[in-house]
Design an enzyme around this catalytic site. Structure first.
Site, mmCIF file in Angstrom:
data_model
loop_
_atom_site.group_PDB
_atom_site.id
_atom_site.type_symbol
_atom_site.label_atom_id
_atom_site.label_comp_id
_atom_site.label_asym_id
_atom_site.label_seq_id
_atom_site.Cartn_x
_atom_site.Cartn_y
_atom_site.Cartn_z
ATOM 1 N N LYS A 12 41.490 29.003 39.626
ATOM 2 C CA LYS A 12 43.016 28.870 39.776
ATOM 3 C C LYS A 12 44.028 29.097 38.671
ATOM 4 O O LYS A 12 43.278 29.412 37.409
ATOM 5 C CB LYS A 12 43.473 27.359 40.208
ATOM 6 N N PRO A 95 35.003 32.521 33.198
ATOM 7 C CA PRO A 95 34.828 32.036 31.660
ATOM 8 C C PRO A 95 34.829 30.272 31.718
ATOM 9 O O PRO A 95 35.584 29.910 32.348
ATOM 10 C CB PRO A 95 36.043 32.626 31.006
ATOM 11 N N ALA A 97 35.784 26.879 29.540
ATOM 12 C CA ALA A 97 36.833 26.052 29.123
ATOM 13 C C ALA A 97 38.223 27.193 28.840
ATOM 14 O O ALA A 97 38.465 27.286 27.826
ATOM 15 C CB ALA A 97 36.353 25.750 27.689
ATOM 16 N N ALA A 98 38.526 27.624 30.034
ATOM 17 C CA ALA A 98 39.345 28.623 30.140
ATOM 18 C C ALA A 98 40.639 28.186 30.740
ATOM 19 O O ALA A 98 41.717 29.041 30.854
ATOM 20 C CB ALA A 98 38.837 29.957 30.876
ATOM 21 N N GLY A 99 41.094 26.943 31.219
ATOM 22 C CA GLY A 99 42.067 26.646 32.053
ATOM 23 C C GLY A 99 42.089 27.193 33.290
ATOM 24 O O GLY A 99 43.166 27.117 34.096
ATOM 25 N N LEU A 100 40.824 27.894 33.843
ATOM 26 C CA LEU A 100 41.054 28.294 35.049
ATOM 27 C C LEU A 100 40.432 27.420 36.091
ATOM 28 O O LEU A 100 40.174 27.754 37.385
ATOM 29 C CB LEU A 100 40.209 29.465 35.051
ATOM 30 N N GLY A 101 39.979 26.271 35.813
ATOM 31 C CA GLY A 101 39.325 25.205 36.667
ATOM 32 C C GLY A 101 38.031 25.644 37.205
ATOM 33 O O GLY A 101 37.636 25.370 38.245
ATOM 34 N N SER A 104 35.603 22.672 37.912
ATOM 35 C CA SER A 104 36.036 21.936 38.833
ATOM 36 C C SER A 104 36.063 22.490 40.149
ATOM 37 O O SER A 104 35.540 21.701 41.153
ATOM 38 C CB SER A 104 37.586 21.573 38.515
ATOM 39 N N ASP A 137 41.157 17.996 38.780
ATOM 40 C CA ASP A 137 41.418 19.196 39.137
ATOM 41 C C ASP A 137 40.682 19.642 40.447
ATOM 42 O O ASP A 137 40.759 20.405 41.080
ATOM 43 C CB ASP A 137 41.088 20.181 38.407
#
Ligand code: C5P
Length: 292
Positions: A12, A95, A97-101, A104, A137
């Protein structure tokens, strides 16, 4: 030999992540507009053995109870009162720890996959309850639409596809280093304006995504966690400046970073943006162009 069930596990981006304040329990209240991105890890589930046996192609990821997939499977088996074991293989492409979830999404796909494999013993509501105990998330990934998320991120209102984004493409850039979510939230304390955002921005953005064009809506993309992240990693600021100057309709850091994303008007415009970006910043950054 038992059959294997295979499922894609998408990621996401947050088109908006507006933090509203710190809560007594240490989490932060927020409003966020989350959008699925069809770039996927792959999960394979097999019945049998003892307990949860997780394997992964990515050697840096633990495969014990530190892994969200392991925790999701254990919580599922307990809630469904199932004594069988399960084998799970995680093929990682998103990837870390990318903020892409990515993690999650893996946890949600595990809940959905196991529920299917065992004949739907848990209701949708029970899956949502487990998801909320595993992380903020994960509820989003139990469904497939764009969504408004509130609370600490676990309260989901699914939304129809945004007209402003029809035909567009995501261009994603991961710079090769990750950002810890806990670090980003802790360091937000030094930026009071970003820590205590004005409520209502999410609804304003959603209205534009439903009625206006991509550039008008993109001007309202916002992420409170950019305050600490762009201060520590000015490279991420340079990415955005470059993407804007080179025709991106919108650009923002996703989640707690470190991924920067841009929106291009079409997949071919996204590929052109990727070429321009690589000519400037080199081919070492991980990149992907994904149609909306
Ligand atoms: O819920 P999740 O495990 O994904 O959160 C990771 C960390 O991010 C939490 O331990 C907390 O420090 C921070 N967080 C927060 N407020 C949120 C979501 C996450 O402070 N709404």
């Amino acid at each position: 030999m038992s059959a294997t069930l295979e499922r894609d596990s998408p990621c996401k981006v947050n088109l908006l992540l507006n933090i509203l304040g710190k809560r007594p329990d240490g989490y932060h209240d927020l409003e966020t507009v989350m959008h699925p991105v069809n770039y996927c890890d792959r999960l394979a589930f097999t019945r049998g053995g003892h307990g949860v046996q997780l394997t992964c192609n990515e050697p840096h990821l633990p495969v014990d109870s530190r892994n969200l997939v392991h925790r999701a499977a254990t919580a599922f088996l307990r809630a469904a009162k199932i004594s069988d074991g399960v084998g799970i293989h995680l093929e990682k492409r998103i990837p870390l720890a990318a903020g892409l979830g990515g993690g999650s999404g893996n946890a949600a796909t595990t809940l959905l996959g196991l529920n299917e494999m065992f004949g739907q013993p848990l209701s949708e509501m029970q899956l949502h309850e487990i998801a909320a105990t595993l992380g903020s998330d994960i509820n989003f990934f139990l469904q497939t639409k764009p969504a408004l998320a509130t609370g600490r991120g676990e309260k989901i209102t699914p939304l129809d596809a945004f007209p402003a984004m029809r035909g567009a493409a995501f261009f994603l850039i991961h710079p090769g280093f990750g950002i810890s979510t806990a670090w980003a939230y802790q360091n937000l304390a030094r930026f009071p304006a970003a820590l205590n955002g004005r409520p209502g921005r999410a609804q304003e953005l959603i209205a534009l995504l439903q009625t206006a064009g991509l550039t008008a809506a993109g001007a309202k993309f916002y992420n409170s966690l950019e305050a600490p992240a762009l201060e520590k990693y000015p490279l991420l600021f340079l990415f955005q400046e470059f993407l804007r100057a080179n025709g991106a309709a919108a650009t923002l850091m996703s989640g707690s970073g470190s991924t920067t994303f841009a929106l291009a008007e079409s997949a071919s415009a996204g590929e052109n943006l990727r070429e321009t970006f690589r000519a400037k910043f080199g081919a070492n950054n991980w990149t992907a162009v994904v149609p909306v």
